[in-house]
Design a protein around this motif. Structure first.
Motif, short mmCIF file in Angstrom:
data_model
loop_
_atom_site.label_atom_id
_atom_site.label_comp_id
_atom_site.label_asym_id
_atom_site.label_seq_id
_atom_site.Cartn_x
_atom_site.Cartn_y
_atom_site.Cartn_z
N ASN A 1 3.69 1.36 -4.49
CA ASN A 1 4.65 1.66 -3.51
C ASN A 1 5.34 2.25 -4.53
OD1 ASN A 1 7.54 -0.60 -3.29
ND2 ASN A 1 5.61 -0.39 -1.07
N LEU A 2 6.78 2.21 -3.38
CA LEU A 2 8.67 2.76 -4.35
C LEU A 2 9.13 2.40 -3.13
CD1 LEU A 2 10.09 4.35 -6.32
CD2 LEU A 2 9.65 6.67 -5.07
N LEU A 3 10.11 1.31 -3.89
CA LEU A 3 11.44 1.09 -2.70
C LEU A 3 12.70 1.40 -3.69
CD1 LEU A 3 12.51 -1.07 -0.71
CD2 LEU A 3 11.35 -2.60 -2.29
N THR A 4 13.37 1.60 -2.75
CA THR A 4 15.32 2.17 -3.15
C THR A 4 15.55 0.75 -2.01
OG1 THR A 4 14.16 4.41 -3.99
CG2 THR A 4 16.97 4.25 -3.35
N GLU A 5 16.58 0.66 -2.65
CA GLU A 5 17.59 -0.26 -2.70
C GLU A 5 19.30 0.93 -2.31
OE1 GLU A 5 15.82 -4.29 -1.42
OE2 GLU A 5 16.99 -4.03 -3.24
N ASP A 6 19.80 0.64 -1.41
CA ASP A 6 20.67 1.04 -2.11
C ASP A 6 22.48 0.14 -0.84
OD1 ASP A 6 23.80 2.99 -1.94
OD2 ASP A 6 22.59 5.06 -1.65
N LEU A 7 23.59 0.32 -1.78
CA LEU A 7 23.98 -0.67 -1.04
C LEU A 7 26.06 0.07 -1.47
CD1 LEU A 7 24.01 -4.31 -3.28
CD2 LEU A 7 23.05 -3.15 -1.03
N GLY A 8 25.46 1.53 -1.69
CA GLY A 8 26.77 2.08 -1.60
C GLY A 8 27.56 1.98 -1.08
N ARG B 1 17.83 0.91 2.81
CA ARG B 1 16.39 0.59 1.55
C ARG B 1 15.75 1.93 2.65
NH1 ARG B 1 16.66 -4.95 2.71
NH2 ARG B 1 17.00 -6.17 0.79
N SER B 2 14.60 3.02 1.15
CA SER B 2 13.95 2.98 1.96
C SER B 2 12.43 3.15 1.00
CB SER B 2 13.99 5.42 1.54
OG SER B 2 14.18 5.11 0.29
N GLU B 3 11.38 3.32 1.53
CA GLU B 3 10.42 2.97 0.98
C GLU B 3 9.14 3.53 1.15
OE1 GLU B 3 7.95 -1.43 0.57
OE2 GLU B 3 9.05 -1.23 2.08
N PHE B 4 8.00 3.77 0.42
CA PHE B 4 6.77 4.40 0.49
C PHE B 4 5.59 3.98 -0.25
CE2 PHE B 4 3.05 7.18 -1.45
CZ PHE B 4 2.95 7.59 0.47
N GLU B 5 4.63 3.09 1.14
CA GLU B 5 3.76 2.39 0.09
C GLU B 5 2.36 3.32 0.31
OE1 GLU B 5 3.34 -1.50 0.28
OE2 GLU B 5 1.93 -1.24 1.52
N TYR B 6 0.65 3.03 0.12
CA TYR B 6 -0.42 3.66 0.15
C TYR B 6 -0.86 2.84 -0.38
CZ TYR B 6 -4.42 5.71 -0.59
OH TYR B 6 -6.37 5.62 -0.90
N ASP C 1 15.68 1.35 -7.69
CA ASP C 1 14.54 1.91 -7.51
C ASP C 1 13.04 0.66 -7.86
OD1 ASP C 1 14.74 4.39 -6.15
OD2 ASP C 1 14.71 5.58 -8.34
N ASN C 2 12.19 0.14 -7.48
CA ASN C 2 11.32 -0.59 -7.58
C ASN C 2 9.94 0.31 -7.57
OD1 ASN C 2 10.26 -2.63 -8.75
ND2 ASN C 2 9.27 -2.95 -7.07
N LYS C 3 9.23 0.17 -8.22
CA LYS C 3 8.11 0.95 -8.94
C LYS C 3 6.86 -0.40 -8.75
CE LYS C 3 9.61 3.46 -12.00
NZ LYS C 3 10.63 3.58 -11.28
N ALA C 4 5.77 -0.23 -7.98
CA ALA C 4 4.78 -1.03 -8.11
C ALA C 4 3.26 -0.97 -8.16
CB ALA C 4 5.11 -2.43 -7.18
N VAL C 5 2.16 -1.16 -8.12
CA VAL C 5 0.88 -0.99 -8.15
C VAL C 5 0.36 -2.32 -8.07
CG1 VAL C 5 1.45 1.52 -8.98
CG2 VAL C 5 0.15 -0.81 -11.20
N PHE C 6 -0.90 -2.44 -7.00
CA PHE C 6 -1.10 -3.50 -6.62
C PHE C 6 -3.49 -3.01 -6.68
CE2 PHE C 6 0.37 -2.47 -3.32
CZ PHE C 6 -0.55 -1.91 -2.24
N VAL C 7 -3.85 -4.19 -7.16
CA VAL C 7 -5.31 -4.11 -6.84
C VAL C 7 -6.06 -5.65 -6.12
CG1 VAL C 7 -5.88 -2.16 -8.92
CG2 VAL C 7 -5.80 -4.95 -9.65
N GLY C 8 -6.86 -5.22 -5.82
CA GLY C 8 -7.20 -6.96 -5.14
C GLY C 8 -8.85 -6.82 -5.17
N ALA D 1 -1.04 5.06 4.91
CA ALA D 1 0.12 5.27 4.30
C ALA D 1 1.50 5.11 5.20
CB ALA D 1 -0.41 6.97 4.24
N ALA D 2 2.87 4.58 4.48
CA ALA D 2 3.83 4.58 5.29
C ALA D 2 4.95 5.44 4.76
CB ALA D 2 3.48 2.82 6.03
N LEU D 3 5.87 5.28 5.37
CA LEU D 3 7.83 5.85 5.18
C LEU D 3 8.49 4.99 5.72
CD1 LEU D 3 9.16 7.39 2.70
CD2 LEU D 3 9.21 9.02 5.13
N SER D 4 9.09 4.11 5.68
CA SER D 4 9.87 3.36 6.47
C SER D 4 11.15 3.41 5.61
CB SER D 4 9.61 2.13 6.24
OG SER D 4 9.37 1.31 4.91
#
Length: 617
Positions: free
Chosen positions: A326-333, A304-309, A345-352, A280-283
Motif C-alpha cells: 500500500n502507498l498512501l499520500t496525504e497533503d494539507l497544502g 489523499r491518494s492511495e494505491f493498494e495491491y 507518504d506512507n509505504k506499507a506491506v502486509f502478509v497474513g 488492485a485499487a487507486l483511490s
C-alpha cells in the motif's frame, strides 16, 4: 470499574439463547470485509455489526450519526442537529482512533482526525459495516478501536423519494441501476436542507447576540457505481461519491458558518482464478471545510491518494494466504494553516494467513508501515476460534494498532495557538477480546468482553513561556467493557437489543474519560401487518462526566423514536418518523456557563416529525 455483578449478569444472559439455538437451523451468514475479503461474520473472528439498506429504509432515520447510535459499543455525542460536529466513541475511544472509510477510502480530516459524519448523506449508503478491535494490521493507521466502512448505493431498482418535516426540513433523493451485457451503471443523488434550530442553550440574562438564530444546513450530493466484467481479464469498477453544502453553527466571536466540499473516488480491478483473487485499487479523496461568517476565512483541507495491491491465495480448502502493498499520500497544502512540511507518504506491506477446517479457526496478519518523518510502525492481528456446534462460535483475538501523529502536531508554523513538536511519536494500542456468538433461524446473539489500552497519547500542553500549546506523548488510557447484542423473532414481533458496559479511564489520573456513558442500552421492536410496518426504538444512556473545564456530571436520559411505512400501492410507499417521541430534554455536551453559574449545553434533537413518500419502479 465494571461491577462483577454486571459481568455475571452478562454471562448468565447467554445461557437461555444457547439452549434455544438447538431448536432451529442457522440463518444465512452475512458477508463482511473485516479482513478485506468476503467471509461470514462467524468466521471473521471479530465483533462485526452490519446495517443494510432495508434497515435504513425501515427506520426512516435521517442522518448517519443516528444510525450509528443504535450499534452496541458506539456512543454518539452531538453538538446540535444537522451539520453540527459529532463525536463517535467506539468502545470508549475518541473519534480519531476509529478509521472511517467510504467504499474503503479514507475520509477523515488529517489535521484533527475528525470525520464530518453529518455530511455523509444517508441516501448514498447501501450498507454500513462496523468492525471493532485493533485492525491496523489490516488497514494501517487510525484503526485502534475499529473500522467503520460505509458502502455506497447499489440500487436494485429505480427509486425516488421525498421527505419533509420539522424546521422546514426537505429531502429529495433517488437511486437507479441499469445493466447492458457486461456493463452495469448505477447512480444516486440527494438534496437535503433544513432551517435548523438554535443549537446552543442561551443564558436568559444575556443580551441577544448574533448567535440567537437558527442554524441551518444544506447538502447536495451525487454518486456513481460503474462496473464492467471483462471476463478473463477481470472486473473493473469505478465508485465515486461527491457532496457539497453549507451549515451554520454558534460562535459568539468569530466565524459561525462553514462550507464543505468532500469527495471520494476509487478505480478498482479484481481478477479471480482457481486459486487466486487479485485486487488492485487507486483511490482519491478530499475533505474540505471552509469556516466563514466573518471577513477572515479559515480553510481545513485534506487531500489523499492511495494505491493498494493485494492477493488472496487458496492453498487448500482449509487455508488461505494473503499479501499486499500500500502507498498512501496525504497533503494539507490547501489549508489556511502553514506547515514546514505539508505532505507525507506512507509505504506499507502486509502478509497474513487464515485457517478454517469447519471446527477450528485461526487468523494471523502482520503489517509494517513506514511514515515519512515518524518512522516505522509494526502491527499484528491474531485470532483463534472454535465452532462448538453449527450454532455457536467462540473467538479470542489479540492485536496491536497505532495512530500516526498529524502534520499539524509535527510541522505547524505561524500559528497563534500551537507550536510543533518534530519529535512527536505515534500513539500505540494493544487490544484483547473474547467473544461468543449464537446463530439460529430465530435468534442471533453476540457477547464480547474487550480491553483496549492506548499509550503515547498525544496531548497539547500549555507552555507558559510562549503562551502556546505544544503536543507531547504524555497520556495513557484503558477502555474495558462488555457488549451483549440480540436479534430475535418472538411473539410475532422482531426484537433487536444491545447492552454495553464501559469502563474508560485515564491511566495517569484514574479519572473516567469525559463524555462517555458507562452504560448504554438500545432496543427496537417492530411488527409487520400486510402492507404496514411499525418500529419503536428506545435509547438509554447513563450519566457521563463532562470535560474537565465544566467539572460536572451530565445526567442520564432515555429517548424513544417511532417509525412507520405503509405500501399504498405496489410502487408507492408512504413513510413517517417521530424523533424523540416524548420531547425529552437532555445534554450530552456542555457549551458554557450562564451568569448565575448554571451549565449551558448543546440542544439535542427535540420532538420532530418527518413524513414522506417513496416511488420504486
Amino acid at each position: 470499574m465494571l461491577k462483577k455483578s454486571l459481568l455475571g449478569a452478562a454471562i448468565t444472559a447467554v445461557l437461555p439463547f444457547s439452549v434455544a439455538a438447538e431448536q432451529d437451523q442457522p440463518i444465512e451468514r452475512i458477508t463482511v470485509t473485516a479482513n478485506k475479503f468476503s467471509q461470514s461474520i462467524d468466521t471473521a473472528l471479530a465483533t462485526v455489526n452490519v446495517i443494510d439498506r432495508a434497515q435504513i429504509e425501515q427506520s426512516n432515520i435521517r442522518d448517519l450519526p443516528s444510525l450509528l447510535n443504535n450499534i452496541s459499543g458506539v456512543d454518539i455525542v452531538r453538538n446540535g442537529g444537522f451539520g453540527q460536529k459529532v463525536s463517535v466513541f467506539v468502545r470508549g475511544a475518541s473519534t480519531k482512533h476509529t478509521l472511517v472509510l467510504v467504499d474503503g477510502v479514507r475520509i477523515s480530516d488529517a489535521n484533527s482526525g475528525d470525520v464530518s459524519f453529518t455530511n455523509i448523506p444517508v441516501n448514498s449508503i447501501e450498507r454500513i459495516e462496523v468492525v471493532k478491535g485493533a485492525r491496523a494490521a489490516i488497514y494501517g493507521s487510525d484503526a485502534i478501536a475499529g473500522v467503520i466502512n460505509i458502502i455506497t448505493r447499489d440500487a436494485q431498482q429505480h427509486q425516488v423519494s421525498v421527505t419533509t418535516g420539522a424546521h422546514n426540513y426537505f429531502n429529495l433523493q433517488g437511486a437507479s441501476k441499469v445493466s447492458q451485457d457486461n456493463l452495469t451503471v448505477g447512480f444516486n443523488f440527494g438534496l437535503e436542507r433544513t432551517d435548523g434550530y438554535d443549537v446552543i442553550e442561551k443564558d436568559p440574562e444575556a443580551p441577544i447576540g448574533k448567535d440567537h438564530d437558527r442554524d441551518g444546513y444544506i447538502n447536495r450530493n451525487l454518486g456513481v457505481n460503474i462496473s464492467y466484467d471483462a471476463e478473463q481479464y477481470g472486473v473493473l469498477s469505478l465508485l465515486g461519491q461527491y457532496s457539497n453544502g453549507h451549515a451554520d453553527y454558534d460562535n459568539a466571536w468569530g466565524n459561525d458558518e462553514y462550507e464543505f466540499e468532500n469527495y471520494s473516488a476509487k478505480l478498482a480491478w479484481e481478477k479471480k482464478t482457481a486459486q487466486f483473487v487479485h485486487n488492485a485499487a487507486l483511490s482519491l479523496s478530499q475533505e474540505e471545510n471552509i469556516q466563514t461568517g466573518t471577513e477572515v476565512k479559515d480553510s481545513y483541507s485534506t487531500e489523499r491518494s492511495e494505491f493498494e495491491y493485494r492477493t488472496l491465495y487458496t492453498l487448500n480448502q482449509d487455508i488461505q494466504l494473503t499479501a499486499g502493498a500500500n502507498l498512501l499520500t496525504e497533503d494539507l497544502g490547501e489549508s489556511s494553516a502553514s506547515f514546514s512540511e505539508s505532505s507525507r507518504d506512507n509505504k506499507a506491506v502486509f502478509v497474513g494467513g487464515f485457517y478454517n477446517d469447519g471446527k477450528w479457526l485461526a487468523n494471523l496478519v502482520t503489517r509494517t508501515d513506514d511514515y515519512d518523518f515518524h518512522g516505522r510502525a509494526n502491527t499484528y492481528s491474531s485470532a483463534f476460534g472454535i465452532k462448538a456446534n453449527k450454532y455457536v462460535t467462540l473467538r479470542l483475538n489479540h492485536g496491536t494498532a497505532f495512530r500516526a501523529p498529524s502534520l499539524t502536531n509535527a510541522f505547524v508554523k505561524d500559528s497563534p495557538w500551537y507550536l510543533p513538536n518534530v519529535d512527536i511519536k505515534p500513539e500505540e494500542a494493544t487490544n484483547n477480546e473474547f467473544g461468543l456468538s449464537v446463530t439460529t433461524g430465530a435468534v442471533r446473539y453476540d457477547f464480547a468482553i474487550f480491553s483496549n489500552q492506548i499509550d503515547n497519547l498525544i496531548s497539547n500542553q500549555y507552555d507558559a513561556d510562549t503562551g502556546k500549546y505544544i503536543p507531547y506523548n504524555v497520556d495513557s488510557a484503558t477502555m474495558k467493557g462488555v457488549e451483549l447484542s440480540l436479534a430475535l423473532s418472538a411473539f410475532g414481533f422482531e426484537h433487536d437489543a444491545n447492552l454495553t458496559f464501559l469502563d474508560a479511564k485515564d491511566d495517569t489520573t484514574g479519572a473516567d474519560l469525559p463524555r462517555r456513558s458507562d452504560k448504554a442500552f438500545n432496543y427496537t421492536v417492530s411488527k409487520t401487518w400486510d402492507k404496514l410496518d411499525v418500529s419503536l426504538n428506545m435509547q438509554y444512556r447513563s450519566e457521563r462526566p463532562s470535560i474537565s473545564f465544566y467539572d460536572t456530571t451530565l445526567a442520564s436520559y432515555t429517548v424513544f423514536n417511532l417509525s412507520a411505512n405503509y405500501a399504498l400501492f405496489d410502487l408507492l410507499e408512504l413513510n413517517a418518523r417521530v424523533e424523540n417521541l416524548t420531547d425529552k430534554s437532555y445534554t450530552t455536551a456542555g457549551s458554557g456557563f450562564a451568569q448565575n453559574g448554571d451549565l449551558l449545553g448543546y440542544v439535542p434533537l427535540g420532538r420532530q416529525l418527518y413524513v414522506g413518500a417513496s416511488f420504486k419502479f
